[in-house]
Design an enzyme around this catalytic site. Structure first.
Site, PDB file in Angstrom:
ATOM      1  N   LYS A  97       3.264  -4.345  -1.846  1.00 21.61           N
ATOM      2  CA  LYS A  97       2.398  -3.265  -1.353  1.00 21.61           C
ATOM      3  C   LYS A  97       3.224  -2.092  -0.844  1.00 21.61           C
ATOM      4  CE  LYS A  97      -0.918  -6.820  -0.119  1.00 21.61           C
ATOM      5  NZ  LYS A  97       0.052  -7.899  -0.501  1.00 21.61           N
ATOM      6  N   ASP A 101      -1.196  -6.521   6.138  1.00 22.99           N
ATOM      7  CA  ASP A 101      -1.439  -7.628   5.208  1.00 22.99           C
ATOM      8  C   ASP A 101      -0.786  -8.846   5.847  1.00 22.99           C
ATOM      9  OD1 ASP A 101      -2.325  -8.473   2.423  1.00 22.99           O
ATOM     10  OD2 ASP A 101      -0.252  -9.163   2.443  1.00 22.99           O
ATOM     11  N   ALA A 146       5.650  -7.251   5.286  1.00 24.10           N
ATOM     12  CA  ALA A 146       5.726  -6.679   3.940  1.00 24.10           C
ATOM     13  C   ALA A 146       6.199  -7.612   2.837  1.00 24.10           C
ATOM     14  CB  ALA A 146       6.636  -5.448   3.957  1.00 24.10           C
ATOM     15  N   ALA A 147       7.004  -8.625   3.142  1.00 24.59           N
ATOM     16  CA  ALA A 147       7.641  -9.416   2.082  1.00 24.59           C
ATOM     17  C   ALA A 147       6.600 -10.020   1.128  1.00 24.59           C
ATOM     18  CB  ALA A 147       8.480 -10.532   2.698  1.00 24.59           C
ATOM     19  N   PRO A 148       6.894 -10.051  -0.194  1.00 20.57           N
ATOM     20  CA  PRO A 148       8.139  -9.625  -0.850  1.00 20.57           C
ATOM     21  C   PRO A 148       8.211  -8.134  -1.163  1.00 20.57           C
ATOM     22  CG  PRO A 148       6.674 -10.573  -2.468  1.00 20.57           C
ATOM     23  CD  PRO A 148       5.965 -10.715  -1.139  1.00 20.57           C
ATOM     24  N   GLY A 149       7.259  -7.367  -0.664  1.00 18.28           N
ATOM     25  CA  GLY A 149       7.365  -5.914  -0.756  1.00 18.28           C
ATOM     26  C   GLY A 149       6.461  -5.243  -1.761  1.00 18.28           C
ATOM     27  N   CYS A 171      -4.851 -12.752   1.626  1.00 15.45           N
ATOM     28  CA  CYS A 171      -5.090 -13.366   0.316  1.00 15.45           C
ATOM     29  C   CYS A 171      -5.819 -14.686   0.502  1.00 15.45           C
ATOM     30  CB  CYS A 171      -3.778 -13.553  -0.449  1.00 15.45           C
ATOM     31  SG  CYS A 171      -2.535 -14.533   0.414  1.00 15.45           S
ATOM     32  N   ASP A 207       9.578  -7.032   7.993  1.00 20.66           N
ATOM     33  CA  ASP A 207       9.220  -8.449   8.002  1.00 20.66           C
ATOM     34  C   ASP A 207      10.100  -9.154   9.021  1.00 20.66           C
ATOM     35  OD1 ASP A 207       7.330 -10.041   5.895  1.00 20.66           O
ATOM     36  OD2 ASP A 207       8.757 -11.365   6.896  1.00 20.66           O
TER      37      ASP A 207
END
Length: 462
Positions: free
Chosen positions: A279, A342, A274-277, A395, A297
């Site tokens: 989404k 992700d 998840a970082a930096p959060g 990404c 994370d």
């Protein structure tokens, strides 16, 4: 009494710090700017642009320096090479800096770092570049594949392997467009929280317009109504609304993950990397204090950042946990209405925002990333309830990490693809693959970062 600083010396210190490792770290810029936060916005902007620009254009700068220096780049002392790169960058790309100032300041800096004997060398190389900058012998794209790769690499400061990959995948014209976009100054894109009323947001926007002595330019995103592009910002944390949790920095391409997910009130969302959060917090915002978002994370330091953002944004339905996504957690089996995967990736879609990425990645690391991505998917897939949703996103733009993993999920896990046409902005609905459940965003095509999003449904009988 005001403290005197030399902006070019600070930029040199940043390049020196980044050069201590084989892996370039953009955080060196952020740490330096935090250290010199007392400087005026104009000074900090100069340091940031010079340091990041010198790293971003390094391949091009070395090509030019190599034409005008009798000493090969590999034999130069690192501090002198950094000074030459900075001086060449100013001469070629900073119209606000007179060439004479770029040369003279480079010579002074050479003396300050105790390389007095090389002042004449630095002066000669940079003056030669200044006098002949309109006559530089740039590579000709020609007709051969090799000449096109060399042209793309030198003109747009991209590694040869990356120029070759993009040329093969997108063709010469499209690769030129992508590489030009990478070098284009980008705004800071923010997502406004839906917890705030329209009236509250209007008041915050008015205050933002007056911030930084009224220099900020704000342009609404044409894709998502709650996204805004900010230009000429200084430190984003000083903007009105930041402390109150009115907005979070997030690119539109990243926001599309939650748009595609189609969350419903009361859903349980699990975000395994998840970082930096961004989404996770977007999901929690959309759920409006209902349901639950489990944001995980592997790094405790990254989890601290997520928790800070959760607190600032005032969200009560997020649980942040330090956990390695490669290790299966039986307690989460069949718990997620929506699973966000992700996953760590090569990041080639965001080179325009993080130019150090191209220095840190190669073909071998991409294959290693694909192996890790599949290991994580194998570990977490059954967190999804039967009938629930899996969102796979990166990404980046490599087929190995995107389309090949999309096929791998369909062939190896109990999921079926779900059309995302009804979840996308109108401008994107004509993309060929949306009916098949995925989208590959090309950098600049919709003025967004490069991004890949795929949506799957877990089969009921699995």
């Amino acid at each position: 009494m005001a403290r005197e600083v030399n902006e070019r010396r600070i930029a040199l210190d940043i390049l020196t710090e980044m050069g201590k490792s084989d892996s370039y770290q953009k955080s060196a810029v952020k740490l330096a700017l935090n250290k010199y936060d007392f400087l005026e916005a104009k000074q900090k902007a100069f340091i940031k642009y010079l340091a990041e620009g010198t790293i971003e254009r390094q391949i091009t700068l070395d090509y030019v320096i190599g034409q005008f220096s009798k000493t090969p780049i590999k034999k130069m002392a690192k501090p002198i090479l950094y000074i030459l790169r900075m001086g060449t960058f100013q001469i070629l790309y900073m119209d606000s800096v007179p060439d004479s100032a770029a040369v003279n300041e480079a010579v002074k800096l050479t003396a300050k770092i105790h390389f007095v004997g090389l002042k004449g060398f630095v002066n000669g190389v940079l003056r030669n570049i200044s006098r002949n900058k309109d006559e530089i012998a740039w590579p000709d794209p020609g007709k051969s594949k090799e000449s096109k790769i060399q042209f793309l690499s030198v003109r747009f400061a991209e590694p040869l392997w990356l120029s070759k990959m993009f040329l093969e995948n997108y063709g010469f014209k499209k690769t030129e467009e992508i590489f030009r976009f990478f070098l284009k100054p980008r705004p800071v894109t923010v997502r406004f929280s839906c917890r705030f009323s329209n009236e509250q947001l209007r008041e915050i926007l008015l205050k933002m317009k007056r911030a930084n002595n009224g220099t900020i330019v704000m342009k609404p995103s044409p894709l998502l109504h709650y996204a805004m592009n900010l230009y000429h910002t200084d430190n984003i944390t000083y903007l009105p609304g930041f402390d109150e949790g009115a907005f979070m920095v997030q690119d539109v391409s990243s926001m599309l993950v939650t748009e595609v997910a189609g969350l419903k009130k009361g859903d349980t969302v699990i975000d395994v990397c998840a970082a930096p959060g961004g989404k996770s917090l977007h999901a929690a915002d959309v759920l409006k204090d209902t349901g639950k978002v489990i944001s995980r994370d592997i790094s405790e330091n990254k989890c601290i950042i997520i928790r800070e953002n959760v607190m600032r944004m005032g969200l009560n339905n997020v649980v942040v946990e330090d956990y390695d996504a490669e290790k299966h957690d039986p307690s989460l089996e069949n718990k997620a209405d929506v699973l966000y995967c992700d996953l760590p990736c090569s990041g080639l879609g965001i080179i325009g925002r993080k130019p150090d990425i191209k220095m840190n990645t190669d073909l071998n690391s991409i294959m290693n990333l694909q192996t890790m991505q599949r290991k994580i998917l194998s570990s977490v897939w059954n967190y999804v309830k039967p009938g629930g949703t899996l969102i796979y996103s990166t990404c980046t733009m490599t087929k190995q990490e995107n389309q090949e993993n999309y096929k791998w999920i369909l062939e190896n896990l109990p999921f079926e693809a779900v059309s995302i046409e009804d979840r996308l902005p109108n401008q994107m609905k004509t993309i060929d693959t949306v009916g098949a459940g995925y989208i590959q965003l090309i950098p600049g095509e919709f003025d967004t970062d490069g991004f890949f999003i795929a949506k799957f449904r877990r089969k009921e009988n699995s």
